[in-house]
Design a protein around this motif. Sequence first.
Motif, short mmCIF file in Angstrom:
data_model
loop_
_atom_site.label_atom_id
_atom_site.label_comp_id
_atom_site.label_asym_id
_atom_site.label_seq_id
_atom_site.Cartn_x
_atom_site.Cartn_y
_atom_site.Cartn_z
N TYR A 1 -91.42 28.86 -70.65
CA TYR A 1 -90.40 28.43 -69.70
C TYR A 1 -89.37 27.56 -70.40
O TYR A 1 -89.68 26.89 -71.40
N SER A 2 -88.16 27.54 -69.89
CA SER A 2 -87.07 26.83 -70.55
C SER A 2 -87.26 25.32 -70.59
O SER A 2 -86.59 24.64 -71.37
N ASP A 3 -88.17 24.78 -69.79
CA ASP A 3 -88.37 23.32 -69.80
C ASP A 3 -89.55 22.87 -70.65
O ASP A 3 -89.89 21.70 -70.68
N GLY A 4 -90.20 23.81 -71.36
CA GLY A 4 -91.30 23.44 -72.24
C GLY A 4 -92.67 23.85 -71.77
O GLY A 4 -93.64 23.82 -72.54
N LEU A 5 -92.80 24.26 -70.51
CA LEU A 5 -94.08 24.74 -70.00
C LEU A 5 -94.33 26.15 -70.55
O LEU A 5 -93.38 26.92 -70.73
N LYS A 6 -95.59 26.49 -70.82
CA LYS A 6 -95.93 27.82 -71.31
C LYS A 6 -97.10 28.38 -70.52
O LYS A 6 -98.00 27.64 -70.12
N PHE B 1 -106.17 32.76 -67.53
CA PHE B 1 -104.86 32.40 -68.08
C PHE B 1 -104.85 30.93 -68.51
O PHE B 1 -105.63 30.11 -68.02
N THR B 2 -103.96 30.63 -69.45
CA THR B 2 -103.85 29.28 -69.99
C THR B 2 -102.44 28.76 -69.79
O THR B 2 -101.47 29.48 -70.04
N VAL B 3 -102.34 27.53 -69.33
CA VAL B 3 -101.04 26.87 -69.15
C VAL B 3 -100.97 25.68 -70.11
O VAL B 3 -101.91 24.88 -70.17
N THR B 4 -99.89 25.61 -70.87
CA THR B 4 -99.67 24.50 -71.81
C THR B 4 -98.48 23.69 -71.33
O THR B 4 -97.40 24.24 -71.08
N ASN B 5 -98.67 22.39 -71.20
CA ASN B 5 -97.61 21.52 -70.72
C ASN B 5 -96.85 20.91 -71.90
O ASN B 5 -97.27 19.91 -72.48
N GLY B 6 -95.73 21.54 -72.24
CA GLY B 6 -94.91 21.03 -73.32
C GLY B 6 -93.79 20.12 -72.84
O GLY B 6 -92.89 19.79 -73.61
N THR B 7 -93.86 19.70 -71.58
CA THR B 7 -92.87 18.77 -71.05
C THR B 7 -93.33 17.34 -71.34
O THR B 7 -94.38 17.12 -71.94
N LYS B 8 -92.56 16.37 -70.89
CA LYS B 8 -92.89 14.97 -71.15
C LYS B 8 -93.59 14.31 -69.95
O LYS B 8 -93.86 13.12 -69.97
N LYS B 9 -93.86 15.12 -68.90
CA LYS B 9 -94.49 14.57 -67.71
C LYS B 9 -95.71 15.40 -67.33
O LYS B 9 -95.79 16.58 -67.68
N PRO B 10 -96.68 14.82 -66.61
CA PRO B 10 -97.81 15.62 -66.12
C PRO B 10 -97.29 16.74 -65.20
O PRO B 10 -96.28 16.57 -64.52
N ARG C 1 -103.71 18.21 -62.30
CA ARG C 1 -102.52 18.03 -63.14
C ARG C 1 -102.88 18.18 -64.61
O ARG C 1 -103.97 17.79 -65.03
N ILE C 2 -101.94 18.75 -65.37
CA ILE C 2 -102.11 18.87 -66.82
C ILE C 2 -101.23 17.80 -67.46
O ILE C 2 -100.02 17.74 -67.20
N ALA C 3 -101.82 16.96 -68.29
CA ALA C 3 -101.07 15.90 -68.96
C ALA C 3 -100.07 16.49 -69.95
O ALA C 3 -100.25 17.62 -70.44
N ALA C 4 -99.03 15.76 -70.24
CA ALA C 4 -98.03 16.20 -71.22
C ALA C 4 -98.71 16.45 -72.56
O ALA C 4 -99.54 15.66 -73.01
N GLY C 5 -98.38 17.59 -73.17
CA GLY C 5 -98.94 17.93 -74.47
C GLY C 5 -100.32 18.54 -74.44
O GLY C 5 -100.91 18.82 -75.48
N ARG C 6 -100.87 18.79 -73.25
CA ARG C 6 -102.22 19.34 -73.12
C ARG C 6 -102.19 20.75 -72.54
O ARG C 6 -101.22 21.16 -71.90
#
Length: 199
Positions: free
Chosen positions: A69-74, A104-113, A147-152
């Motif tokens: 996703y364009s905001d860093g979520l994958k 499925f796996t979700v990766t939080n590449g944003t700066k917020k949970p 919630r998924i923490a930022a970077g997790r």
Amino acid sequence: MRTRTAALATIAVLAATLTACSEPEQGNAERAAASTSSSAASSPASDAPTEAAEEKPDTELEVGDTFAYSDGLKAKVDSITTITKWGEYDSKPDGDQTPFRVTFTVTNGTKKPYDMDSFGFNAEGATTGGQTEFLYVEEGSKQAGGRIAAGRSATFTSEYSLAKSDGKEVLFTMSRSDDAWLESGSFLGDDPNWTGTIK
């Protein structure tokens, strides 16, 4: 008069082009290494993208592909498998249905949970069509939530059944409805979807 007509026609074409270019996109596809290498092997120039890869939209993926996703979520669909183990209170379908699990796996590449309740999921048959039914399954499942923490990263499952007469090809779609996504207008773009065979 002809000059004015030609000018109006030119403006109309430019407006249509700008509108097409400004259609929102949710993100980009990151194709699995296996599919990339097989495509490269069949191509005379290994460093040149194949015609099929160029034509395939970013939102149309296969199992193993990731949507960034364009905001860093994958998001990545890891597998689509037949459910073979059942808990005491699980909703096992009739014999004419194929029960399956999408992992499925979700990766939080944003700066917020990120709240997983903002995601929606849907599966449908992709061979001859066919609607799926949601299944309640505890054995071996992990429903999306929390919630998924930022970077997790976190892995979840979603369980369904599909009529055996509709084959084993499945189309799985993920959609977002979080406030930031809605405010950005990105949700107007096509939702990413993954096609795969129930293994």
